[in-house]
Design an enzyme around this catalytic site. Sequence first.
Site, PDB file in Angstrom:
ATOM      1  N   ASN A 185       0.816  -1.224   0.000  1.00 17.82           N
ATOM      2  CA  ASN A 185       0.000   0.000   0.000  1.00 17.82           C
ATOM      3  C   ASN A 185       0.846   1.269   0.000  1.00 17.82           C
ATOM      4  O   ASN A 185       0.394   2.322   0.442  1.00 17.82           O
ATOM      5  CB  ASN A 185      -0.968  -0.003   1.190  1.00 17.82           C
ATOM      6  N   ARG A 186       2.063   1.148  -0.489  1.00 17.08           N
ATOM      7  CA  ARG A 186       2.989   2.277  -0.595  1.00 17.08           C
ATOM      8  C   ARG A 186       3.323   2.897   0.771  1.00 17.08           C
ATOM      9  O   ARG A 186       3.716   4.057   0.842  1.00 17.08           O
ATOM     10  CB  ARG A 186       2.427   3.365  -1.535  1.00 17.08           C
ATOM     11  N   LEU A 187       3.166   2.132   1.840  1.00 18.96           N
ATOM     12  CA  LEU A 187       3.526   2.621   3.173  1.00 18.96           C
ATOM     13  C   LEU A 187       4.967   2.212   3.476  1.00 18.96           C
ATOM     14  O   LEU A 187       5.257   1.451   4.408  1.00 18.96           O
ATOM     15  CB  LEU A 187       2.554   2.068   4.221  1.00 18.96           C
TER      16      LEU A 187
END
Length: 209
Positions: A185-187
Amino acid sequence: MREQYRSTPLLEEDLAPTPMDQFARWFAQAVSGGLHEPNAMVVSTATPDGRPSSRTVLLKGYDSRGFVFYTNYASRKGREIAANAHVSLLFPWHPIARQIIVTGTAERIGRDETAAYFRSRPHGSQLGAWASEQSAVIGSRAELLSRYEELAARYPEGEQVPAPPEWGGVRVTPETVEFWQGHENRLHDRLRYAPTAGDDGWRVERLAP
Protein backbone atom coordinates in the site's frame (compact mmCIF):
# COMPACT_ATOMS: atom_id res chain seq x y z
CA MET A 1 2.27 -1.51 -13.67
CA ARG A 2 2.20 -1.96 -9.91
CA GLU A 3 4.07 -4.11 -7.44
CA GLN A 4 2.87 -4.85 -3.91
CA TYR A 5 5.97 -5.09 -1.72
CA ARG A 6 5.82 -7.52 1.19
CA SER A 7 8.70 -7.26 3.60
CA THR A 8 9.73 -6.86 7.23
CA PRO A 9 9.34 -3.35 8.70
CA LEU A 10 12.51 -1.30 9.07
CA LEU A 11 12.57 0.11 12.60
CA GLU A 12 14.81 2.76 14.12
CA GLU A 13 15.94 0.49 16.94
CA ASP A 14 17.19 -2.08 14.43
CA LEU A 15 19.58 0.30 12.67
CA ALA A 16 23.37 0.36 13.13
CA PRO A 17 24.88 3.42 14.88
CA THR A 18 26.33 4.86 11.66
CA PRO A 19 25.13 4.88 8.05
CA MET A 20 28.24 3.11 6.78
CA ASP A 21 27.72 0.28 9.28
CA GLN A 22 24.09 0.01 8.18
CA PHE A 23 25.18 0.04 4.54
CA ALA A 24 27.58 -2.82 5.27
CA ARG A 25 24.70 -4.84 6.76
CA TRP A 26 22.39 -4.32 3.80
CA PHE A 27 25.16 -4.81 1.27
CA ALA A 28 26.11 -8.15 2.85
CA GLN A 29 22.47 -9.23 2.73
CA ALA A 30 22.19 -8.22 -0.93
CA VAL A 31 25.33 -10.21 -1.78
CA SER A 32 24.31 -13.30 0.20
CA GLY A 33 20.83 -13.13 -1.33
CA GLY A 34 22.27 -13.41 -4.84
CA LEU A 35 21.28 -9.93 -6.03
CA HIS A 36 22.86 -9.25 -9.44
CA GLU A 37 25.60 -6.60 -9.19
CA PRO A 38 24.60 -5.08 -5.84
CA ASN A 39 27.55 -2.70 -6.23
CA ALA A 40 25.92 -1.04 -9.27
CA MET A 41 24.89 2.49 -8.33
CA VAL A 42 23.56 5.54 -10.12
CA VAL A 43 25.90 8.51 -9.70
CA SER A 44 24.27 11.90 -10.23
CA THR A 45 26.35 15.04 -10.68
CA ALA A 46 25.54 18.59 -11.73
CA THR A 47 27.15 21.60 -13.30
CA PRO A 48 27.64 24.73 -11.15
CA ASP A 49 24.40 26.14 -12.60
CA GLY A 50 22.46 23.02 -11.60
CA ARG A 51 22.17 21.00 -14.83
CA PRO A 52 22.17 17.35 -13.68
CA SER A 53 23.44 14.16 -15.31
CA SER A 54 23.30 10.53 -14.15
CA ARG A 55 24.97 7.25 -15.04
CA THR A 56 25.47 3.80 -13.55
CA VAL A 57 28.92 2.93 -12.21
CA LEU A 58 30.28 0.18 -9.97
CA LEU A 59 31.14 0.76 -6.34
CA LYS A 60 34.68 -0.49 -5.80
CA GLY A 61 35.16 0.13 -2.11
CA TYR A 62 33.59 1.56 1.03
CA ASP A 63 34.63 2.20 4.61
CA SER A 64 33.93 4.70 7.37
CA ARG A 65 35.12 7.51 5.09
CA GLY A 66 32.58 6.84 2.32
CA PHE A 67 32.08 5.23 -1.09
CA VAL A 68 34.75 4.86 -3.80
CA PHE A 69 34.39 4.47 -7.56
CA TYR A 70 36.82 4.97 -10.45
CA THR A 71 36.51 7.09 -13.56
CA ASN A 72 38.32 9.16 -16.14
CA TYR A 73 38.66 12.60 -14.54
CA ALA A 74 38.15 14.21 -17.96
CA SER A 75 34.75 12.50 -18.40
CA ARG A 76 31.53 14.42 -17.97
CA LYS A 77 31.10 13.26 -14.38
CA GLY A 78 34.76 13.95 -13.65
CA ARG A 79 34.50 17.49 -14.96
CA GLU A 80 31.24 18.14 -13.16
CA ILE A 81 32.65 16.85 -9.87
CA ALA A 82 35.68 19.11 -10.28
CA ALA A 83 33.36 22.10 -10.70
CA ASN A 84 30.65 21.08 -8.22
CA ALA A 85 31.51 18.51 -5.55
CA HIS A 86 27.90 17.86 -4.51
CA VAL A 87 26.73 14.44 -5.75
CA SER A 88 24.09 11.80 -5.14
CA LEU A 89 24.34 8.00 -5.21
CA LEU A 90 21.45 5.58 -5.62
CA PHE A 91 21.60 1.82 -5.07
CA PRO A 92 18.39 0.56 -6.80
CA TRP A 93 17.89 -2.91 -5.32
CA HIS A 94 14.42 -3.44 -6.80
CA PRO A 95 14.30 -7.28 -6.56
CA ILE A 96 14.51 -7.04 -2.75
CA ALA A 97 12.38 -3.85 -2.51
CA ARG A 98 15.23 -1.77 -1.14
CA GLN A 99 16.99 1.43 -2.12
CA ILE A 100 19.85 3.38 -0.57
CA ILE A 101 20.10 7.07 -1.41
CA VAL A 102 23.26 9.00 -0.53
CA THR A 103 23.93 12.72 -0.76
CA GLY A 104 27.44 13.96 -0.15
CA THR A 105 30.58 15.53 -1.53
CA ALA A 106 33.09 13.95 -3.89
CA GLU A 107 36.86 14.30 -4.07
CA ARG A 108 39.71 12.46 -5.75
CA ILE A 109 41.53 9.78 -3.78
CA GLY A 110 45.34 9.59 -3.58
CA ARG A 111 47.39 8.34 -6.53
CA ASP A 112 48.87 5.49 -4.47
CA GLU A 113 45.39 4.13 -3.76
CA THR A 114 44.43 4.56 -7.42
CA ALA A 115 47.58 2.79 -8.64
CA ALA A 116 47.03 -0.12 -6.26
CA TYR A 117 43.48 -0.62 -7.50
CA PHE A 118 44.50 -0.21 -11.16
CA ARG A 119 47.04 -3.04 -10.80
CA SER A 120 44.26 -5.31 -9.50
CA ARG A 121 42.12 -4.83 -12.64
CA PRO A 122 42.10 -7.40 -15.47
CA HIS A 123 44.66 -6.65 -18.19
CA GLY A 124 41.95 -5.82 -20.73
CA SER A 125 40.30 -3.33 -18.38
CA GLN A 126 43.65 -1.63 -17.84
CA LEU A 127 44.07 -1.21 -21.60
CA GLY A 128 40.48 -0.02 -21.93
CA ALA A 129 41.13 2.82 -19.47
CA TRP A 130 43.88 4.08 -21.79
CA ALA A 131 41.97 3.46 -25.04
CA SER A 132 38.85 5.41 -24.13
CA GLU A 133 38.81 9.18 -23.75
CA GLN A 134 35.62 8.84 -21.76
CA SER A 135 32.74 11.15 -22.82
CA ALA A 136 34.70 12.52 -25.81
CA VAL A 137 33.11 12.30 -29.27
CA ILE A 138 34.72 9.61 -31.48
CA GLY A 139 34.23 8.80 -35.13
CA SER A 140 33.38 5.10 -34.88
CA ARG A 141 33.68 1.93 -32.84
CA ALA A 142 36.46 0.86 -35.20
CA GLU A 143 38.48 3.86 -34.07
CA LEU A 144 38.10 2.77 -30.43
CA LEU A 145 39.07 -0.82 -31.22
CA SER A 146 42.10 0.37 -33.18
CA ARG A 147 43.34 2.31 -30.17
CA TYR A 148 42.86 -0.77 -28.02
CA GLU A 149 44.80 -3.00 -30.41
CA GLU A 150 47.69 -0.52 -30.49
CA LEU A 151 47.83 -0.58 -26.70
CA ALA A 152 47.59 -4.38 -26.60
CA ALA A 153 50.65 -4.54 -28.85
CA ARG A 154 52.53 -2.04 -26.68
CA TYR A 155 51.56 -3.74 -23.40
CA PRO A 156 51.15 -7.49 -24.02
CA GLU A 157 49.57 -9.74 -21.41
CA GLY A 158 51.82 -10.00 -18.37
CA GLU A 159 53.47 -6.61 -18.83
CA GLN A 160 52.67 -3.92 -16.26
CA VAL A 161 50.39 -1.16 -17.53
CA PRO A 162 50.75 2.21 -15.77
CA ALA A 163 47.62 3.93 -14.49
CA PRO A 164 46.57 6.74 -16.85
CA PRO A 165 47.21 10.18 -15.32
CA GLU A 166 43.61 11.31 -15.95
CA TRP A 167 42.08 8.14 -14.50
CA GLY A 168 41.52 7.49 -10.83
CA GLY A 169 39.31 7.09 -7.82
CA VAL A 170 36.63 9.33 -6.39
CA ARG A 171 35.45 9.09 -2.80
CA VAL A 172 31.96 10.29 -1.88
CA THR A 173 31.77 11.37 1.76
CA PRO A 174 28.14 11.03 2.88
CA GLU A 175 26.15 13.91 4.32
CA THR A 176 22.85 12.02 4.42
CA VAL A 177 22.08 8.35 3.77
CA GLU A 178 18.50 7.12 3.36
CA PHE A 179 17.52 3.46 3.68
CA TRP A 180 14.28 2.72 1.82
CA GLN A 181 12.30 -0.48 2.43
CA GLY A 182 9.25 -1.12 0.29
CA HIS A 183 5.92 -2.21 1.83
CA GLU A 184 2.32 -2.90 0.86
CA ASN A 185 0.00 0.00 0.00
CA ARG A 186 2.99 2.28 -0.60
CA LEU A 187 3.53 2.62 3.17
CA HIS A 188 7.27 2.31 2.73
CA ASP A 189 9.90 2.77 5.44
CA ARG A 190 12.31 5.65 4.79
CA LEU A 191 14.94 6.12 7.49
CA ARG A 192 17.57 8.80 6.86
CA TYR A 193 20.81 9.37 8.70
CA ALA A 194 21.69 13.06 8.99
CA PRO A 195 24.47 14.83 10.93
CA THR A 196 23.77 15.85 14.50
CA ALA A 197 24.40 19.41 15.63
CA GLY A 198 28.13 20.00 15.68
CA ASP A 199 28.62 17.34 12.98
CA ASP A 200 30.08 14.85 15.48
CA GLY A 201 27.52 12.08 15.10
CA TRP A 202 24.34 10.93 13.39
CA ARG A 203 20.62 11.20 14.04
CA VAL A 204 17.93 9.14 12.29
CA GLU A 205 14.86 10.75 10.75
CA ARG A 206 11.79 8.89 9.52
CA LEU A 207 10.41 10.30 6.28
CA ALA A 208 6.85 9.92 5.03
CA PRO A 209 6.70 7.66 1.97
